[in-house]
Design a protein around this motif. Structure first.
Motif, PDB file in Angstrom:
ATOM      1  N   SER A  15       1.063  -1.119   0.174  1.00 58.72           N
ATOM      2  CA  SER A  15       0.193   0.246  -0.301  1.00 58.72           C
ATOM      3  C   SER A  15       1.354   1.134   0.013  1.00 58.72           C
ATOM      4  CB  SER A  15      -1.625  -0.067   0.600  1.00 58.72           C
ATOM      5  OG  SER A  15      -0.427   0.064   2.534  1.00 58.72           O
ATOM      6  N   SER A  16       1.842   1.612   0.918  1.00 53.12           N
ATOM      7  CA  SER A  16       2.793   2.829   0.691  1.00 53.12           C
ATOM      8  C   SER A  16       3.656   2.798  -0.601  1.00 53.12           C
ATOM      9  CB  SER A  16       4.355   1.986   1.721  1.00 53.12           C
ATOM     10  OG  SER A  16       5.154   3.112   1.141  1.00 53.12           O
ATOM     11  N   ALA A  17       3.832   1.688  -1.080  1.00 52.37           N
ATOM     12  CA  ALA A  17       4.144   1.895  -2.754  1.00 52.37           C
ATOM     13  C   ALA A  17       3.698   2.114  -3.998  1.00 52.37           C
ATOM     14  CB  ALA A  17       5.042   0.094  -3.284  1.00 52.37           C
ATOM     15  N   VAL A  18       2.565   1.489  -3.998  1.00 54.66           N
ATOM     16  CA  VAL A  18       0.778   2.139  -4.524  1.00 54.66           C
ATOM     17  C   VAL A  18      -0.069   3.071  -3.864  1.00 54.66           C
ATOM     18  CG1 VAL A  18      -1.985   1.274  -5.659  1.00 54.66           C
ATOM     19  CG2 VAL A  18       0.304  -0.178  -5.050  1.00 54.66           C
ATOM     20  N   PHE A  19       0.246   3.563  -3.354  1.00 55.84           N
ATOM     21  CA  PHE A  19      -0.597   4.613  -2.896  1.00 55.84           C
ATOM     22  C   PHE A  19       0.609   5.613  -2.280  1.00 55.84           C
ATOM     23  CE2 PHE A  19      -3.395   1.924  -2.004  1.00 55.84           C
ATOM     24  CZ  PHE A  19      -4.701   1.894  -2.781  1.00 55.84           C
ATOM     25  N   GLY A  20       1.694   6.052  -2.083  1.00 53.49           N
ATOM     26  CA  GLY A  20       2.393   6.238  -1.513  1.00 53.49           C
ATOM     27  C   GLY A  20       2.274   6.832   0.192  1.00 53.49           C
ATOM     28  N   GLU A  21       3.602   7.045   0.934  1.00 48.90           N
ATOM     29  CA  GLU A  21       3.414   7.480   1.986  1.00 48.90           C
ATOM     30  C   GLU A  21       2.853   9.400   2.372  1.00 48.90           C
ATOM     31  OE1 GLU A  21       6.024   6.722   4.715  1.00 48.90           O
ATOM     32  OE2 GLU A  21       6.661   4.627   3.580  1.00 48.90           O
ATOM     33  N   ALA A  22       1.989   9.375   3.225  1.00 50.17           N
ATOM     34  CA  ALA A  22       1.468  10.580   3.522  1.00 50.17           C
ATOM     35  C   ALA A  22       2.601  11.738   3.801  1.00 50.17           C
ATOM     36  CB  ALA A  22       0.344  10.615   4.827  1.00 50.17           C
ATOM     37  N   ARG A  23       2.540  12.441   3.196  1.00 49.85           N
ATOM     38  CA  ARG A  23       4.072  13.471   3.745  1.00 49.85           C
ATOM     39  C   ARG A  23       3.357  14.716   4.074  1.00 49.85           C
ATOM     40  NH1 ARG A  23       6.199  17.932   1.980  1.00 49.85           N
ATOM     41  NH2 ARG A  23       6.722  18.024   0.079  1.00 49.85           N
ATOM     42  N   LYS A  24       4.455  15.736   5.040  1.00 49.14           N
ATOM     43  CA  LYS A  24       2.979  16.369   5.860  1.00 49.14           C
ATOM     44  C   LYS A  24       3.740  18.048   5.176  1.00 49.14           C
ATOM     45  CE  LYS A  24       2.738  19.196  10.249  1.00 49.14           C
ATOM     46  NZ  LYS A  24       3.283  19.409  11.424  1.00 49.14           N
ATOM     47  N   SER A  25       3.114  19.194   4.248  1.00 47.90           N
ATOM     48  CA  SER A  25       3.803  19.787   4.133  1.00 47.90           C
ATOM     49  C   SER A  25       5.252  20.865   4.525  1.00 47.90           C
ATOM     50  CB  SER A  25       2.032  20.727   3.110  1.00 47.90           C
ATOM     51  OG  SER A  25       1.987  21.215   3.993  1.00 47.90           O
ATOM     52  N   LYS A  26       5.451  20.859   3.901  1.00 45.46           N
ATOM     53  CA  LYS A  26       6.631  22.136   4.382  1.00 45.46           C
ATOM     54  C   LYS A  26       6.290  23.080   3.850  1.00 45.46           C
ATOM     55  CE  LYS A  26      11.812  22.042   4.187  1.00 45.46           C
ATOM     56  NZ  LYS A  26      12.679  22.267   3.831  1.00 45.46           N
ATOM     57  N   PRO A  42      16.081  32.981   0.858  1.00 49.37           N
ATOM     58  CA  PRO A  42      16.949  33.137  -0.694  1.00 49.37           C
ATOM     59  C   PRO A  42      16.012  33.073  -1.565  1.00 49.37           C
ATOM     60  CG  PRO A  42      15.815  31.008   0.750  1.00 49.37           C
ATOM     61  CD  PRO A  42      14.980  32.114   1.396  1.00 49.37           C
ATOM     62  N   ASN A  43      16.914  33.126  -3.248  1.00 44.86           N
ATOM     63  CA  ASN A  43      16.794  33.861  -4.326  1.00 44.86           C
ATOM     64  C   ASN A  43      15.912  32.012  -4.959  1.00 44.86           C
ATOM     65  OD1 ASN A  43      18.886  31.852  -4.853  1.00 44.86           O
ATOM     66  ND2 ASN A  43      20.287  34.363  -6.307  1.00 44.86           N
ATOM     67  N   GLN A  44      16.341  31.662  -4.535  1.00 51.42           N
ATOM     68  CA  GLN A  44      15.270  29.812  -5.369  1.00 51.42           C
ATOM     69  C   GLN A  44      15.253  28.892  -3.792  1.00 51.42           C
ATOM     70  OE1 GLN A  44      17.518  27.682  -7.840  1.00 51.42           O
ATOM     71  NE2 GLN A  44      19.463  28.340  -7.253  1.00 51.42           N
ATOM     72  N   VAL A  45      13.743  28.204  -4.116  1.00 51.57           N
ATOM     73  CA  VAL A  45      13.976  26.791  -3.576  1.00 51.57           C
ATOM     74  C   VAL A  45      13.254  25.816  -4.159  1.00 51.57           C
ATOM     75  CG1 VAL A  45      13.119  28.009  -1.360  1.00 51.57           C
ATOM     76  CG2 VAL A  45      11.371  27.504  -3.081  1.00 51.57           C
ATOM     77  N   HIS A  46      13.852  24.518  -3.471  1.00 55.18           N
ATOM     78  CA  HIS A  46      13.007  23.339  -4.657  1.00 55.18           C
ATOM     79  C   HIS A  46      11.808  23.113  -3.512  1.00 55.18           C
ATOM     80  CE1 HIS A  46      15.854  23.675  -7.750  1.00 55.18           C
ATOM     81  NE2 HIS A  46      16.481  23.965  -6.740  1.00 55.18           N
ATOM     82  N   ALA A  47      11.138  22.785  -3.968  1.00 52.80           N
ATOM     83  CA  ALA A  47       9.691  22.042  -3.098  1.00 52.80           C
ATOM     84  C   ALA A  47       9.414  21.287  -4.046  1.00 52.80           C
ATOM     85  CB  ALA A  47       8.990  23.896  -2.738  1.00 52.80           C
ATOM     86  N   THR A  96       2.783  39.356   4.814  1.00 52.97           N
ATOM     87  CA  THR A  96       3.428  37.773   3.910  1.00 52.97           C
ATOM     88  C   THR A  96       2.200  37.571   2.976  1.00 52.97           C
ATOM     89  OG1 THR A  96       1.408  36.755   5.917  1.00 52.97           O
ATOM     90  CG2 THR A  96       4.456  37.131   6.601  1.00 52.97           C
ATOM     91  N   PHE A  97       3.071  36.380   2.142  1.00 53.90           N
ATOM     92  CA  PHE A  97       1.978  36.376   1.092  1.00 53.90           C
ATOM     93  C   PHE A  97       2.661  35.592   0.777  1.00 53.90           C
ATOM     94  CE2 PHE A  97       1.782  35.827  -3.506  1.00 53.90           C
ATOM     95  CZ  PHE A  97       0.491  36.399  -4.008  1.00 53.90           C
ATOM     96  N   THR A  98       1.376  33.699   0.859  1.00 57.58           N
ATOM     97  CA  THR A  98       1.658  32.302   0.629  1.00 57.58           C
ATOM     98  C   THR A  98       1.008  32.041  -1.183  1.00 57.58           C
ATOM     99  OG1 THR A  98       1.910  32.292   2.821  1.00 57.58           O
ATOM    100  CG2 THR A  98       1.754  30.333   1.840  1.00 57.58           C
ATOM    101  N   ILE A  99       2.581  30.953  -1.116  1.00 52.47           N
ATOM    102  CA  ILE A  99       1.719  30.437  -2.803  1.00 52.47           C
ATOM    103  C   ILE A  99       1.062  29.423  -2.361  1.00 52.47           C
ATOM    104  CG2 ILE A  99       2.209  32.189  -4.390  1.00 52.47           C
ATOM    105  CD1 ILE A  99       4.656  30.516  -4.901  1.00 52.47           C
ATOM    106  N   LYS A 100       1.014  28.373  -3.089  1.00 60.38           N
ATOM    107  CA  LYS A 100       0.868  26.746  -2.713  1.00 60.38           C
ATOM    108  C   LYS A 100       1.484  25.727  -4.021  1.00 60.38           C
ATOM    109  CE  LYS A 100      -2.208  22.545  -1.731  1.00 60.38           C
ATOM    110  NZ  LYS A 100      -2.846  22.141  -1.290  1.00 60.38           N
ATOM    111  N   VAL A 101       2.683  25.110  -3.817  1.00 59.35           N
ATOM    112  CA  VAL A 101       3.054  24.289  -5.143  1.00 59.35           C
ATOM    113  C   VAL A 101       2.270  23.406  -5.882  1.00 59.35           C
ATOM    114  CG1 VAL A 101       5.063  23.523  -5.747  1.00 59.35           C
ATOM    115  CG2 VAL A 101       5.218  24.844  -4.128  1.00 59.35           C
ATOM    116  N   LYS A 102       1.429  23.734  -6.239  1.00 55.28           N
ATOM    117  CA  LYS A 102       0.896  23.103  -7.425  1.00 55.28           C
ATOM    118  C   LYS A 102       1.124  21.810  -8.342  1.00 55.28           C
ATOM    119  CE  LYS A 102      -3.044  26.664  -6.992  1.00 55.28           C
ATOM    120  NZ  LYS A 102      -3.798  27.252  -7.988  1.00 55.28           N
ATOM    121  N   ASN A 103       2.599  22.140  -8.907  1.00 53.61           N
ATOM    122  CA  ASN A 103       2.809  20.838  -9.361  1.00 53.61           C
ATOM    123  C   ASN A 103       4.442  21.125  -9.574  1.00 53.61           C
ATOM    124  OD1 ASN A 103       3.435  22.750 -11.788  1.00 53.61           O
ATOM    125  ND2 ASN A 103       1.771  22.196 -11.985  1.00 53.61           N
ATOM    126  N   GLU A 104       5.223  20.261 -10.300  1.00 54.13           N
ATOM    127  CA  GLU A 104       6.215  20.124 -10.135  1.00 54.13           C
ATOM    128  C   GLU A 104       7.479  21.694 -11.088  1.00 54.13           C
ATOM    129  OE1 GLU A 104       7.926  16.173 -10.820  1.00 54.13           O
ATOM    130  OE2 GLU A 104       7.052  15.589  -8.444  1.00 54.13           O
TER     131      GLU A 104
END
Length: 185
Positions: A15-26, A42-47, A96-104
């Motif tokens: 089930s972990s391999a198929v559904f992936g483990e739930a990851r807490k967002s950062k 910083p001037n860039q992040v990887h999310a 503050t202003f917050t965005i959510k990363v929707k894809n890679e």
């Protein structure tokens, strides 16, 4: 008993391999301007998908405006924009202003304040390490300021214009429009 334990462990792995483990967002914190100058720190992040990028505005007046790699200092149609966030130098609160990363996909950002983007005030989420890199994005942003000057109006810099000519035209434009850019040295 042993069979049940093996079966339970196998199902957990499957089930972990198929559904992936739930990851807490950062949440990735980014400082906008302030003592560091015309930069995002910083001037860039990887999310990862589901992560948030929280921009903390420091003193002066900046924006967090989505752009594109090809046009780093132009707002992206349909993209996000914090709007201007003026902050007094002695302010105890930081908007503050917050965005959510929707894809890679890469997310390209700039500051809309006059001359800030061409001064290098740009940011990226998930900039590629090859091809359209952050370094190339930064270079493109800086190149946008070489031939233009904006101050409530627009002036296209001529080949023969000296810095004194530009300053004289800035002064004239500011008297006409009542506006003056605040370019930090």
């Amino acid at each position: 008993m042993l069979f049940t334990s093996i079966l339970t462990a196998s199902l957990a792995i499957l089930s972990s391999a198929v559904f992936g483990e739930a990851r807490k967002s950062k949440t990735h914190d980014v400082i906008v301007g302030g003592a560091a100058g015309l930069v995002y720190t910083p001037n860039q992040v990887h999310a990862q998908v589901g992560d948030h990028v929280k921009f903390h505005f420091q003193f002066k007046n900046h924006t967090v405006t989505q752009s594109s790699f090809d046009y780093p200092c132009d707002p992206l149609k349909g993209g996000f924009d914090s709007g201007f966030m003026p902050v007094a130098m002695d302010s105890k609160k930081s908007p503050t202003f917050t965005i959510k990363v929707k894809n890679e996909d890469p997310i390209w950002v700039h500051c809309e304040q006059v001359d800030h983007c061409p001064s290098g005030m740009v940011f990226a989420v998930n900039a590629p390490k090859k091809g359209n890199t952050f370094k190339k994005f930064l270079k493109k942003a800086k190149e946008t300021g070489k031939n233009e000057y904006h101050d409530g109006g627009s002036y296209k810099r001529g080949e023969d214009d000296s810095e004194e000519d530009i300053e004289e035209k800035r002064s004239l434009l500011s008297r006409i429009t009542g506006k003056r850019d605040f370019v930090e040295a």
